[in-house]
Write a protein that holds these residues in place. Structure first.
Motif, PDB file in Angstrom:
ATOM      1  N   ARG A  87      44.295  39.859  35.061  1.00 58.33           N
ATOM      2  CA  ARG A  87      43.587  38.908  35.715  1.00 58.33           C
ATOM      3  C   ARG A  87      43.935  38.020  36.927  1.00 58.33           C
ATOM      4  NH1 ARG A  87      39.053  34.985  32.563  1.00 58.33           N
ATOM      5  NH2 ARG A  87      38.225  34.384  34.802  1.00 58.33           N
ATOM      6  N   ILE A  88      45.048  37.599  36.704  1.00 60.45           N
ATOM      7  CA  ILE A  88      45.964  37.013  37.760  1.00 60.45           C
ATOM      8  C   ILE A  88      46.236  37.671  38.858  1.00 60.45           C
ATOM      9  CG2 ILE A  88      48.074  35.535  38.262  1.00 60.45           C
ATOM     10  CD1 ILE A  88      47.710  34.295  35.279  1.00 60.45           C
ATOM     11  N   ASP A  89      46.730  38.917  38.547  1.00 63.51           N
ATOM     12  CA  ASP A  89      47.053  39.972  39.582  1.00 63.51           C
ATOM     13  C   ASP A  89      45.920  40.361  40.426  1.00 63.51           C
ATOM     14  OD1 ASP A  89      49.648  39.813  38.860  1.00 63.51           O
ATOM     15  OD2 ASP A  89      49.464  41.821  37.418  1.00 63.51           O
ATOM     16  N   ARG A  90      44.623  40.404  39.722  1.00 59.65           N
ATOM     17  CA  ARG A  90      43.479  40.840  40.446  1.00 59.65           C
ATOM     18  C   ARG A  90      42.999  39.718  41.472  1.00 59.65           C
ATOM     19  NH1 ARG A  90      41.466  43.008  35.530  1.00 59.65           N
ATOM     20  NH2 ARG A  90      40.225  41.212  35.213  1.00 59.65           N
ATOM     21  N   ARG A  91      43.412  38.198  40.922  1.00 63.69           N
ATOM     22  CA  ARG A  91      43.052  37.520  41.836  1.00 63.69           C
ATOM     23  C   ARG A  91      43.950  37.259  42.991  1.00 63.69           C
ATOM     24  NH1 ARG A  91      43.304  32.035  38.195  1.00 63.69           N
ATOM     25  NH2 ARG A  91      43.182  33.549  36.570  1.00 63.69           N
TER      26      ARG A  91
END
Length: 97
Positions: A87-91
């Motif tokens: 999720r952090i990588d997508r953000r």
């Protein structure tokens, strides 16, 4: 030993000592200012995590940073940890576009 040999050996020894001290040995290498030693078993609310950092030494861990600036170390093999990192990588990638 004559004086010339003694002076030469002292100069060589000082050179080796200086080089070793400048480079540092493996044992004298400083660790990151903050590294994980103990791992938390608690699950963190994914919405409150803003970044993470992986580490292998001294223990394999993921250090999450929350919106409050709190750093929490967890085991990287947990399913929720993998989900949070994705999720952090997508953000991060969506902010770059």
């Amino acid at each position: 030993m004559n004086l010339h040999t003694t002076v030469t050996l002292v100069i060589v020894w000082l050179g080796v000592f200086t080089l070793h001290t400048a480079e540092g040995s493996v044992a004298s290498q400083s660790m990151r200012r903050l590294s994980c030693i103990n791992l938390s078993a608690e699950k963190v609310d994914i919405r409150r995590i803003i970044s993470y950092e992986k580490q292998k030494v001294p223990v394999e861990a993921v250090m999450f940073v929350t919106t409050d600036g709190i750093k929490i170390c967890v085991h990287p093999d947990q399913k929720w940890v993998q989900t949070a990192m994705k999720r952090i990588d997508r953000r991060r990638t969506s902010k770059r576009k």
